[in-house]
Design an enzyme around this catalytic site. Structure first.
Site, PDB file in Angstrom:
ATOM      1  N   ASP A 114      43.162  45.450  41.378  1.00  0.00           N
ATOM      2  CA  ASP A 114      43.000  46.578  42.293  1.00  0.00           C
ATOM      3  C   ASP A 114      41.512  46.938  42.345  1.00  0.00           C
ATOM      4  O   ASP A 114      40.828  46.993  41.330  1.00  0.00           O
ATOM      5  CB  ASP A 114      43.827  47.775  41.803  1.00  0.00           C
ATOM      6  CG  ASP A 114      43.986  48.835  42.887  1.00  0.00           C
ATOM      7  OD1 ASP A 114      45.117  49.032  43.359  1.00  0.00           O
ATOM      8  OD2 ASP A 114      42.968  49.454  43.262  1.00  0.00           O
ATOM      9  N   ILE A 115      41.022  47.178  43.555  1.00  0.00           N
ATOM     10  CA  ILE A 115      39.594  47.474  43.754  1.00  0.00           C
ATOM     11  C   ILE A 115      39.218  48.822  43.132  1.00  0.00           C
ATOM     12  O   ILE A 115      38.044  49.060  42.824  1.00  0.00           O
ATOM     13  CB  ILE A 115      39.271  47.428  45.269  1.00  0.00           C
ATOM     14  CG1 ILE A 115      37.799  47.114  45.509  1.00  0.00           C
ATOM     15  CG2 ILE A 115      39.701  48.709  45.978  1.00  0.00           C
ATOM     16  CD1 ILE A 115      37.495  46.721  46.947  1.00  0.00           C
ATOM     17  N   ASN A 174      54.843  51.797  45.385  1.00  0.00           N
ATOM     18  CA  ASN A 174      54.693  53.031  46.147  1.00  0.00           C
ATOM     19  C   ASN A 174      55.391  52.858  47.489  1.00  0.00           C
ATOM     20  O   ASN A 174      55.444  51.754  48.040  1.00  0.00           O
ATOM     21  CB  ASN A 174      53.214  53.363  46.355  1.00  0.00           C
ATOM     22  CG  ASN A 174      52.556  53.874  45.089  1.00  0.00           C
ATOM     23  OD1 ASN A 174      53.175  54.606  44.313  1.00  0.00           O
ATOM     24  ND2 ASN A 174      51.321  53.476  44.860  1.00  0.00           N
ATOM     25  N   VAL A 201      48.681  50.853  51.690  1.00  0.00           N
ATOM     26  CA  VAL A 201      48.534  49.537  52.325  1.00  0.00           C
ATOM     27  C   VAL A 201      49.939  49.061  52.710  1.00  0.00           C
ATOM     28  O   VAL A 201      50.785  48.837  51.842  1.00  0.00           O
ATOM     29  CB  VAL A 201      47.852  48.522  51.382  1.00  0.00           C
ATOM     30  CG1 VAL A 201      47.787  47.147  52.033  1.00  0.00           C
ATOM     31  CG2 VAL A 201      46.445  49.003  50.998  1.00  0.00           C
ATOM     32  N   HIS A 258      53.572  45.558  47.718  1.00  0.00           N
ATOM     33  CA  HIS A 258      52.820  45.148  46.523  1.00  0.00           C
ATOM     34  C   HIS A 258      53.338  45.904  45.316  1.00  0.00           C
ATOM     35  O   HIS A 258      53.747  47.055  45.416  1.00  0.00           O
ATOM     36  CB  HIS A 258      51.310  45.371  46.695  1.00  0.00           C
ATOM     37  CG  HIS A 258      50.941  46.748  47.154  1.00  0.00           C
ATOM     38  ND1 HIS A 258      51.060  47.157  48.465  1.00  0.00           N
ATOM     39  CD2 HIS A 258      50.480  47.822  46.465  1.00  0.00           C
ATOM     40  CE1 HIS A 258      50.672  48.419  48.567  1.00  0.00           C
ATOM     41  NE2 HIS A 258      50.329  48.847  47.376  1.00  0.00           N
ATOM     42  N   HIS A 299      52.313  47.238  41.622  1.00  0.00           N
ATOM     43  CA  HIS A 299      51.176  47.546  40.740  1.00  0.00           C
ATOM     44  C   HIS A 299      51.578  47.224  39.301  1.00  0.00           C
ATOM     45  O   HIS A 299      52.656  47.635  38.864  1.00  0.00           O
ATOM     46  CB  HIS A 299      50.836  49.043  40.787  1.00  0.00           C
ATOM     47  CG  HIS A 299      50.314  49.550  42.098  1.00  0.00           C
ATOM     48  ND1 HIS A 299      48.988  49.815  42.327  1.00  0.00           N
ATOM     49  CD2 HIS A 299      50.950  49.873  43.258  1.00  0.00           C
ATOM     50  CE1 HIS A 299      48.824  50.283  43.556  1.00  0.00           C
ATOM     51  NE2 HIS A 299      50.009  50.332  44.148  1.00  0.00           N
TER      52      HIS A 299
HETATM   53  P1  AMP Z   1      49.235  51.807  47.548  1.00  0.00           P
HETATM   54  O1  AMP Z   1      48.802  53.235  47.578  1.00  0.00           O
HETATM   55  O2  AMP Z   1      50.406  51.548  46.657  1.00  0.00           O
HETATM   56  O3  AMP Z   1      49.426  51.258  48.953  1.00  0.00           O
HETATM   57  O4  AMP Z   1      48.054  51.011  46.865  1.00  0.00           O
HETATM   58  C1  AMP Z   1      47.101  50.282  47.553  1.00  0.00           C
HETATM   59  C2  AMP Z   1      46.099  49.846  46.517  1.00  0.00           C
HETATM   60  O5  AMP Z   1      45.276  48.853  47.112  1.00  0.00           O
HETATM   61  C3  AMP Z   1      45.169  50.970  46.037  1.00  0.00           C
HETATM   62  O6  AMP Z   1      45.342  51.140  44.624  1.00  0.00           O
HETATM   63  C4  AMP Z   1      43.775  50.465  46.391  1.00  0.00           C
HETATM   64  O7  AMP Z   1      42.816  50.764  45.411  1.00  0.00           O
HETATM   65  C5  AMP Z   1      43.996  48.969  46.540  1.00  0.00           C
HETATM   66  N1  AMP Z   1      43.072  48.269  47.428  1.00  0.00           N
HETATM   67  C6  AMP Z   1      42.656  48.656  48.661  1.00  0.00           C
HETATM   68  N2  AMP Z   1      41.833  47.724  49.187  1.00  0.00           N
HETATM   69  C7  AMP Z   1      41.729  46.726  48.271  1.00  0.00           C
HETATM   70  C8  AMP Z   1      41.014  45.497  48.215  1.00  0.00           C
HETATM   71  N3  AMP Z   1      40.241  45.076  49.241  1.00  0.00           N
HETATM   72  N4  AMP Z   1      41.134  44.736  47.113  1.00  0.00           N
HETATM   73  C9  AMP Z   1      41.903  45.146  46.080  1.00  0.00           C
HETATM   74  N5  AMP Z   1      42.606  46.279  46.068  1.00  0.00           N
HETATM   75  C10 AMP Z   1      42.517  47.075  47.139  1.00  0.00           C
END
Ligand code: AMP
Ligand code: ZN
Length: 103
Positions: free
Chosen positions: A30-31, A86, A93, A97, A99
Site C-alpha cells: 500500500d502506498i 473495505n 479504489v 482488494h 488489505h
Molecule cells: P480502500 O480504501 O480499501 O479502497 O483502499 C485503497 C488503498 O489503496 C489505500 O490504502 C491507498 O493507500 C492505496 N493506494 C492508492 N493508490 C495506490 C497506489 N498507486 N499504489 C499502492 N497503493 C495505493
C-alpha cells in the site's frame, strides 16, 4: 476499465513494487501503509467490490487466501496480522482488494 488504478497496476501501466503476481492475483505494498507491513492483494480481473463477486469467482478468492497465508509466513506476521475488505463509503479504489496489515 481504462480508468481503474489497480487495473493499470496489474497491466504495469502504473509502477508498483509487485511482490507477487500470477495469472489471477497481484500483490503490492500500500502506498500509504497503516502498519509496518501493509500489502494489497488484488485480483487481475476487474471486480468492483466484495459484493460484486459472482459464484464462480469464489475459487479466485480461495487462491487469494492461499497467497495471503504465504505472505503472512514469509513476513513473519504470525503473531499479529489483520485482513480487511473495505466496502461502500469505506472503499476508495473501486477494484476489489484485500488489505493485509501486520505489526
Ligand atoms: P480502500 O480504501 O480499501 O479502497 O483502499 C485503497 C488503498 O489503496 C489505500 O490504502 C491507498 O493507500 C492505496 N493506494 C492508492 N493508490 C495506490 C497506489 N498507486 N499504489 C499502492 N497503493 C495505493
Ligand atoms: Zn480494475
Amino acid at each position: 476499465m481504462e480508468e481503474c488504478l489497480f487495473c493499470k497496476i496489474v497491466k504495469k501501466e502504473i509502477p508498483a513494487e509487485i511482490v507477487y503476481q500470477d495469472e489471477q492475483v497481484v500483490v503490492f505494498p500500500d502506498i500509504n501503509p497503516k502498519k509496518r507491513v501493509h500489502f494489497l492483494i488484488v485480483p487481475s480481473l476487474h471486480i468492483k467490490s466484495f459484493l460484486d463477486l459472482k459464484d464462480k469467482q469464489f475459487e479466485m478468492l480461495t487462491k487469494m487466501a492461499k497467497v495471503i497465508q504465504s505472505l503472512i509466513k514469509e513476513n513473519n506476521l504470525e503473531s499479529g496480522y489483520q485482513l480487511l475488505f473495505n466496502g461502500g463509503v469505506h472503499q476508495h479504489v473501486p477494484h476489489l482488494h484485500w488489505h493485509l496489515l501486520g505489526d
